[in-house]
Design an enzyme around this catalytic site. Structure first.
Site, PDB file in Angstrom:
ATOM      1  CD  GLU A 232     -10.780 -22.638 -31.880  1.00  0.00           C
ATOM      2  OE1 GLU A 232     -10.989 -21.730 -31.050  1.00  0.00           O
ATOM      3  OE2 GLU A 232     -11.115 -22.558 -33.064  1.00  0.00           O
TER       4      GLU A 232
ATOM      5  CD  GLU B 108     -14.473 -24.543 -34.889  1.00  0.00           C
ATOM      6  OE1 GLU B 108     -14.182 -23.343 -35.095  1.00  0.00           O
ATOM      7  OE2 GLU B 108     -14.757 -24.994 -33.771  1.00  0.00           O
TER       8      GLU B 108
END
Length: 572
Positions: A183, A303
């Site tokens: 991220e 995820e």
């Protein structure tokens, strides 16, 4: 320990009024690329397909504390990894945060003991015949994000970190994959153009140094994220440009997906897996398919889950939660996307090696292979002391047919105890009266709806009365409202000032965020209004709260704030 919710505010969209429908069948992927477009190798596509489904060892080696237990999970054992494999998972993502275990510049040496521990866990997972994905994880918000303002220092540390990881694992089996960074984002950049340049630089630096380290790293599958691991079209297009520039067939794209943000955290009245939530899901996965998979580039959703789980898995009502995961698993399978469940310890119990929510696991596992039927709800409410009416429940058959309904060990009789007309199930008043004869608050019976394939759908028959809230005094630190739930459960809460404007945080909506601003406790019989709610309530104001319960009951409550003192009383 994840902090995504605020940046998904822009995901809020208008209701589209569409019906929830099963995902369509899709044409087989040709694995071919257009001229000038990147393409993955057949072996890369095969390996990523073999990784489905995957699981995250979250909040462990990625913790930012002193060791892997600092965020509340136990030390990883070989037995845990063996159990994960036994649950049907084929791959494991092992997030790793390196910051706390690194020395100073210029070498940024990783503590040999920590590196050895990471290697031990990776080797155990490989020995269990799992594909393994490791990365640079929370470093992304600890120092990597400073790349715009501390370019040379950050790039030097990033290079040193991956050089050491690559050297440690240069001869590891090909079932080990590297992910460049988790991220990623950048503080102090000038905007999208610079973000794209820096993201390309990070991924390219990672690619160059890993390939140059030799051994199996010369051809190892390397996983590259978008900015923030976002699936937005602009971000995936930027990643395609990087793939084109690197011209390496052993690259894999990755993004994260936590659903339509208002549903994912339960805000703005999005309590159900409705048409808007479904549309966000299908459009996102279609985007990944059309941009990457259709051109031969494999994709890992590194995820996935629901953001509200970061506070409690009860943030989203059970049936709505199950519908989301069933649909996501099914659609990802049809779109040939490998998924890795985010689990920070709230799903698979790390010590007892069991699922905290067996129903969720049952739905997940089914979605990996077949489309299961669901229903519009998993709750049928019968008011205490009143003769029930017939209850009708719409079924989402997903190409299946209802074969039986079982209560305990006894099958209900079709035509007497229930009837089905197309996708409409009817439970007659007489059946409901029999099932709720005890008149005890809460679930009186669980009906297991069995279908021609997939897993059953549990329908809870619930006896209830309207919840009652009583007066309370407290402070802006918190207000505890004594609540007799009487068999019902809280769906959401609205807050408005006397003039009708929205009160509390996130005042673009009257519906407040579940668990963040308010939280029910059914065992203790209370609803707690959190300090963050009062932080955004004007001093001297009166606020009307409307509590919405799953039975359809609404209860109004009045708050008055004076300085730090808060009083509350029910509204007749």
């Amino acid at each position: 320990m994840k902090s995504r919710a605020r940046r998904f505010l822009t995901a809020l969209a208008l209701f589209l009024g569409l019906a929830v429908v099963p995902p369509p069948a899709l044409a087989a992927d040709t694995g071919t690329a257009e001229a000038g477009k990147p393409a993955g190798s057949a072996s890369a596509r095969s390996a990523v397909a073999a990784m489905q489904p995957g699981w995250n060892l979250g909040n462990t080696l990625d913790s930012t504390g002193a060791d892997e237990t600092s965020w509340g999970n136990p030390r990883v054992t070989r037995e845990l990894l063996r159990s994960v494999r036994a649950q049907g998972f084929k791959s494991i993502r092992i997030p790793v945060t390196w910051s706390r275990h690194q020395g100073a510049a210029p070498s940024y040496t990783v503590d040999p003991a920590y590196l050895a521990r990471v290697k031990e866990v990776v080797d155990w997972a490989l020995d269990e015949d799992l594909y393994v994905l490791i990365n640079v994880h929370h470093d992304s918000w600890q120092w990597v994000m400073n790349l715009p303002t501390q370019h040379d220092a950050v790039l030097a540390r990033y290079t040193a970190t991956w050089t050491q990881i690559a050297e440690t694992f240069r001869d590891a089996p090909g079932k080990l994959l590297f992910e460049s960074v988790n991220e990623p984002y950048f503080d102090g950049s000038s905007g999208d153009a610079q973000n794209a340049e820096l993201m390309h630089e990070l991924n390219s630096t990672f690619h160059t140094l890993v390939r140059a380290s030799g051994g199996r790293n010369a051809t190892r599958l390397l996983v590259l994220p978008t900015l923030r691991s976002s699936p937005d079209q602009a971000r995936v297009d930027e990643l395609v440009d990087t793939f084109t520039a690197l011209d390496d067939p052993n690259l894999v794209a990755t993004i994260h997906y936590y659903g339509f943000w208002p549903f994912s955290v339960n805000i703005a009245g999005y309590t159900r897996f409705d048409a808007t939530t479904q549309k966000d899901l299908t459009e996102t996965l279609d985007r990944l398919y059309n941009t990457f998979v259709a051109h031969g580039i494999p994709v890992i959703i590194g995820e996935y889950g629901l953001l509200g789980f970061d506070r409690s898995t009860g943030t989203i009502e059970q049936g709505e939660k199950l519908k989301f995961f069933e649909y996501l698993g099914n659609y990802a399978r049809l779109r040939q996307l490998t998924t890795m469940l985010w689990d920070n310890g709230q799903h698979f119990h790390r010590s007892e090696l069991r699922w905290n929510d067996p129903g969720l696991y049952r739905q997940l596992r089914s979605s990996w292979t077949v489309s299961s039927a669901t229903a519009a709800t998993d709750q049928v409410f019968v008011r205490k002391g009143q003769a029930p009416s017939d209850a009708r429940v719409a079924l989402n058959l997903n190409g299946n047919r209802l074969t039986s309904i079982v209560h305990g060990s006894k099958a209900l009789v079709r035509g007497r105890d229930y009837s089905v007309d197309g996708d409409q199930l009817t439970l007659p008043a007489a059946t409901l009266a029999r099932l709720t004869a005890s008149q005890e608050y809460g679930v009186n019976a669980v009906l297991s709806l069995r279908f021609s394939r997939g897993v059953p759908w549990d329908l809870n028959v619930i006896t209830y009365e309207a919840p009652t809230l009583t007066g309370a005094t407290g402070t802006t630190g918190s207000l505890v409202i004594p609540t007799a739930f009487r068999g019902d459960q809280l769906a959401t809460m609205e807050a408005v000032y006397a003039d009708g404007t929205n009160a509390g945080p996130q005042d673009w909506t009257s519906y407040k965020e579940f668990g963040y601003t308010f939280a029910p406790d059914y065992t203790a019989g209370k609803i707690t209004l959190q300090s963050v709610f009062f932080d955004a309530v004007r001093d001297g104001s009166t606020v009307t709260l409307t509590f919405h319960f799953w039975s359809g009951t609404t209860v109004k409550y009045r708050l008055t704030r004076s300085g730090t003192a808060v009083t509350g009383e029910p509204i007749a």
